[in-house]
Design a protein around this motif. Sequence first.
Motif, PDB file in Angstrom:
ATOM      1  N   ASN A  22     -24.531 -28.705 -52.142  1.00  0.00           N
ATOM      2  CA  ASN A  22     -24.071 -28.010 -53.342  1.00  0.00           C
ATOM      3  C   ASN A  22     -22.561 -27.808 -53.382  1.00  0.00           C
ATOM      4  O   ASN A  22     -22.071 -26.913 -54.046  1.00  0.00           O
ATOM      5  CB  ASN A  22     -24.737 -26.644 -53.506  1.00  0.00           C
ATOM      6  N   THR A  23     -21.841 -28.613 -52.621  1.00  0.00           N
ATOM      7  CA  THR A  23     -20.385 -28.499 -52.654  1.00  0.00           C
ATOM      8  C   THR A  23     -19.799 -29.823 -53.099  1.00  0.00           C
ATOM      9  O   THR A  23     -20.176 -30.877 -52.591  1.00  0.00           O
ATOM     10  CB  THR A  23     -19.831 -28.119 -51.266  1.00  0.00           C
ATOM     11  N   ILE A  24     -18.907 -29.745 -54.074  1.00  0.00           N
ATOM     12  CA  ILE A  24     -18.225 -30.940 -54.556  1.00  0.00           C
ATOM     13  C   ILE A  24     -16.770 -30.848 -54.100  1.00  0.00           C
ATOM     14  O   ILE A  24     -16.084 -29.871 -54.410  1.00  0.00           O
ATOM     15  CB  ILE A  24     -18.264 -31.009 -56.108  1.00  0.00           C
ATOM     16  N   ASN A  33     -15.237 -37.556 -63.327  1.00  0.00           N
ATOM     17  CA  ASN A  33     -16.119 -37.923 -62.207  1.00  0.00           C
ATOM     18  C   ASN A  33     -16.718 -36.672 -61.562  1.00  0.00           C
ATOM     19  O   ASN A  33     -17.903 -36.631 -61.241  1.00  0.00           O
ATOM     20  CB  ASN A  33     -15.344 -38.683 -61.116  1.00  0.00           C
ATOM     21  N   TYR A  34     -15.869 -35.670 -61.373  1.00  0.00           N
ATOM     22  CA  TYR A  34     -16.326 -34.448 -60.700  1.00  0.00           C
ATOM     23  C   TYR A  34     -17.172 -33.595 -61.639  1.00  0.00           C
ATOM     24  O   TYR A  34     -18.124 -32.952 -61.197  1.00  0.00           O
ATOM     25  CB  TYR A  34     -15.129 -33.669 -60.166  1.00  0.00           C
ATOM     26  N   VAL A  35     -16.824 -33.608 -62.926  1.00  0.00           N
ATOM     27  CA  VAL A  35     -17.639 -32.878 -63.906  1.00  0.00           C
ATOM     28  C   VAL A  35     -19.070 -33.436 -63.877  1.00  0.00           C
ATOM     29  O   VAL A  35     -20.045 -32.678 -63.820  1.00  0.00           O
ATOM     30  CB  VAL A  35     -17.035 -32.990 -65.327  1.00  0.00           C
ATOM     31  N   LEU A  36     -19.167 -34.755 -63.882  1.00  0.00           N
ATOM     32  CA  LEU A  36     -20.488 -35.390 -63.838  1.00  0.00           C
ATOM     33  C   LEU A  36     -21.208 -35.094 -62.527  1.00  0.00           C
ATOM     34  O   LEU A  36     -22.420 -34.882 -62.519  1.00  0.00           O
ATOM     35  CB  LEU A  36     -20.360 -36.900 -64.041  1.00  0.00           C
ATOM     36  N   ALA A  37     -20.470 -35.060 -61.437  1.00  0.00           N
ATOM     37  CA  ALA A  37     -21.091 -34.744 -60.143  1.00  0.00           C
ATOM     38  C   ALA A  37     -21.687 -33.341 -60.154  1.00  0.00           C
ATOM     39  O   ALA A  37     -22.799 -33.129 -59.656  1.00  0.00           O
ATOM     40  CB  ALA A  37     -20.058 -34.869 -59.020  1.00  0.00           C
ATOM     41  N   VAL A  38     -20.964 -32.389 -60.750  1.00  0.00           N
ATOM     42  CA  VAL A  38     -21.487 -31.014 -60.830  1.00  0.00           C
ATOM     43  C   VAL A  38     -22.714 -30.977 -61.731  1.00  0.00           C
ATOM     44  O   VAL A  38     -23.737 -30.378 -61.381  1.00  0.00           O
ATOM     45  CB  VAL A  38     -20.417 -30.026 -61.345  1.00  0.00           C
ATOM     46  N   LEU A  39     -22.624 -31.647 -62.887  1.00  0.00           N
ATOM     47  CA  LEU A  39     -23.765 -31.678 -63.814  1.00  0.00           C
ATOM     48  C   LEU A  39     -25.003 -32.262 -63.142  1.00  0.00           C
ATOM     49  O   LEU A  39     -26.112 -31.764 -63.327  1.00  0.00           O
ATOM     50  CB  LEU A  39     -23.414 -32.494 -65.058  1.00  0.00           C
ATOM     51  N   THR A  40     -24.798 -33.303 -62.355  1.00  0.00           N
ATOM     52  CA  THR A  40     -25.915 -33.932 -61.645  1.00  0.00           C
ATOM     53  C   THR A  40     -26.571 -32.949 -60.679  1.00  0.00           C
ATOM     54  O   THR A  40     -27.788 -32.816 -60.629  1.00  0.00           O
ATOM     55  CB  THR A  40     -25.413 -35.168 -60.876  1.00  0.00           C
ATOM     56  N   ARG A  60      -6.791 -30.006 -60.398  1.00  0.00           N
ATOM     57  CA  ARG A  60      -7.904 -30.781 -60.931  1.00  0.00           C
ATOM     58  C   ARG A  60      -9.220 -30.005 -60.789  1.00  0.00           C
ATOM     59  O   ARG A  60     -10.070 -30.065 -61.682  1.00  0.00           O
ATOM     60  CB  ARG A  60      -7.985 -32.150 -60.241  1.00  0.00           C
ATOM     61  N   ALA A  61      -9.378 -29.281 -59.700  1.00  0.00           N
ATOM     62  CA  ALA A  61     -10.596 -28.481 -59.529  1.00  0.00           C
ATOM     63  C   ALA A  61     -10.704 -27.434 -60.642  1.00  0.00           C
ATOM     64  O   ALA A  61     -11.796 -27.184 -61.172  1.00  0.00           O
ATOM     65  CB  ALA A  61     -10.587 -27.806 -58.154  1.00  0.00           C
ATOM     66  N   VAL A  62      -9.573 -26.847 -61.009  1.00  0.00           N
ATOM     67  CA  VAL A  62      -9.572 -25.876 -62.114  1.00  0.00           C
ATOM     68  C   VAL A  62      -9.923 -26.586 -63.419  1.00  0.00           C
ATOM     69  O   VAL A  62     -10.727 -26.083 -64.209  1.00  0.00           O
ATOM     70  CB  VAL A  62      -8.200 -25.154 -62.206  1.00  0.00           C
ATOM     71  N   ASP A  63      -9.368 -27.762 -63.627  1.00  0.00           N
ATOM     72  CA  ASP A  63      -9.728 -28.565 -64.806  1.00  0.00           C
ATOM     73  C   ASP A  63     -11.235 -28.829 -64.844  1.00  0.00           C
ATOM     74  O   ASP A  63     -11.873 -28.697 -65.897  1.00  0.00           O
ATOM     75  CB  ASP A  63      -9.013 -29.927 -64.796  1.00  0.00           C
ATOM     76  N   VAL A  64     -11.794 -29.231 -63.710  1.00  0.00           N
ATOM     77  CA  VAL A  64     -13.227 -29.538 -63.651  1.00  0.00           C
ATOM     78  C   VAL A  64     -14.040 -28.311 -64.069  1.00  0.00           C
ATOM     79  O   VAL A  64     -14.940 -28.394 -64.913  1.00  0.00           O
ATOM     80  CB  VAL A  64     -13.636 -29.994 -62.220  1.00  0.00           C
ATOM     81  N   ALA A  65     -13.683 -27.149 -63.504  1.00  0.00           N
ATOM     82  CA  ALA A  65     -14.418 -25.918 -63.828  1.00  0.00           C
ATOM     83  C   ALA A  65     -14.297 -25.597 -65.315  1.00  0.00           C
ATOM     84  O   ALA A  65     -15.265 -25.191 -65.962  1.00  0.00           O
ATOM     85  CB  ALA A  65     -13.877 -24.755 -62.988  1.00  0.00           C
ATOM     86  N   GLN A  66     -13.102 -25.803 -65.878  1.00  0.00           N
ATOM     87  CA  GLN A  66     -12.884 -25.461 -67.286  1.00  0.00           C
ATOM     88  C   GLN A  66     -13.595 -26.435 -68.220  1.00  0.00           C
ATOM     89  O   GLN A  66     -14.240 -26.020 -69.171  1.00  0.00           O
ATOM     90  CB  GLN A  66     -11.384 -25.428 -67.595  1.00  0.00           C
ATOM     91  N   VAL A  67     -13.477 -27.712 -67.960  1.00  0.00           N
ATOM     92  CA  VAL A  67     -14.136 -28.712 -68.814  1.00  0.00           C
ATOM     93  C   VAL A  67     -15.643 -28.490 -68.779  1.00  0.00           C
ATOM     94  O   VAL A  67     -16.327 -28.520 -69.804  1.00  0.00           O
ATOM     95  CB  VAL A  67     -13.780 -30.147 -68.337  1.00  0.00           C
ATOM     96  N   LEU A  68     -16.150 -28.188 -67.588  1.00  0.00           N
ATOM     97  CA  LEU A  68     -17.585 -27.993 -67.441  1.00  0.00           C
ATOM     98  C   LEU A  68     -18.060 -26.753 -68.184  1.00  0.00           C
ATOM     99  O   LEU A  68     -19.021 -26.821 -68.968  1.00  0.00           O
ATOM    100  CB  LEU A  68     -17.908 -27.852 -65.949  1.00  0.00           C
ATOM    101  N   THR A  69     -17.409 -25.622 -67.948  1.00  0.00           N
ATOM    102  CA  THR A  69     -17.920 -24.364 -68.507  1.00  0.00           C
ATOM    103  C   THR A  69     -17.616 -24.220 -69.988  1.00  0.00           C
ATOM    104  O   THR A  69     -18.327 -23.518 -70.686  1.00  0.00           O
ATOM    105  CB  THR A  69     -17.361 -23.144 -67.739  1.00  0.00           C
ATOM    106  N   LYS A  70     -16.574 -24.898 -70.481  1.00  0.00           N
ATOM    107  CA  LYS A  70     -16.236 -24.758 -71.904  1.00  0.00           C
ATOM    108  C   LYS A  70     -16.896 -25.831 -72.752  1.00  0.00           C
ATOM    109  O   LYS A  70     -17.067 -25.654 -73.946  1.00  0.00           O
ATOM    110  CB  LYS A  70     -14.714 -24.863 -72.119  1.00  0.00           C
TER     111      LYS A  70
END
Lengths: 108, 108
Positions: A22-24, A33-40, A60-70
């Motif tokens: 459960n860690t990306i 790529n990371y957004v999709l990994a979290v979604l998966t 980029r990790a902050v971007d991933v969290a923001q793109v995912l949650t928003k």
Amino acid sequence: MSNQPEHAEHEEHEHMEPREPNTIYVGKKPTMNYVLAVLTQINNGSDVVTLKARGRAISRAVDVAQVLTKRFATDVKVQSISINTEQVKSTMTGGMSNVSSIEIKLGK
Amino acid sequence: MSNQPEHAEHEEHEHMEPREPNTIYVGKKPTMNYVLAVLTQINNGSDVVTLKARGRAISRAVDVAQVLTKRFATDVKVQSISINTEQVKSTMTGGMSNVSSIEIKLGK
């Protein structure tokens, strides 16, 4: 010397420690790529997914969290964020240097 | 068009909103500049100082917090960290784009 022989790293060492479930680990690949990994991970039944990044990959990790949650999983929220300093062995000089790290816990 | 005529910005727009007291906007300067800025605020009597950064400067804001709390002011701790998305007008295309931001509250 390293447990990631498949690609050379310059300043971010994304996979140094043994991978936790459960860690990306966010590195130099495109944000999506990371957004999709979290979604998966979430679609496979994980309630909590942790993003970890070091050095310049922190943004980029902050971007991933923001793109995912928003945008992609608005039911997923940032549960906690912590920052730390890790010691890494420089591939250039062989000496130890400090690098900042971030851990973003995401969950429903 | 801009309220910071003194220097051109490419991707980080460090001083777009009106400056709040006790807030340090982390941009492209060397990490130590911001560490010293926080130390100055604390020595001037501030109990809480907030670091704000956008885009790629996020990693530097984390560096500033870490260098400060681990090396220069070990009595200062990270009190809270929040991440957000801000809309900024791109200087290149004139369109609006999303940029991630971080806010790190430091205090004794």
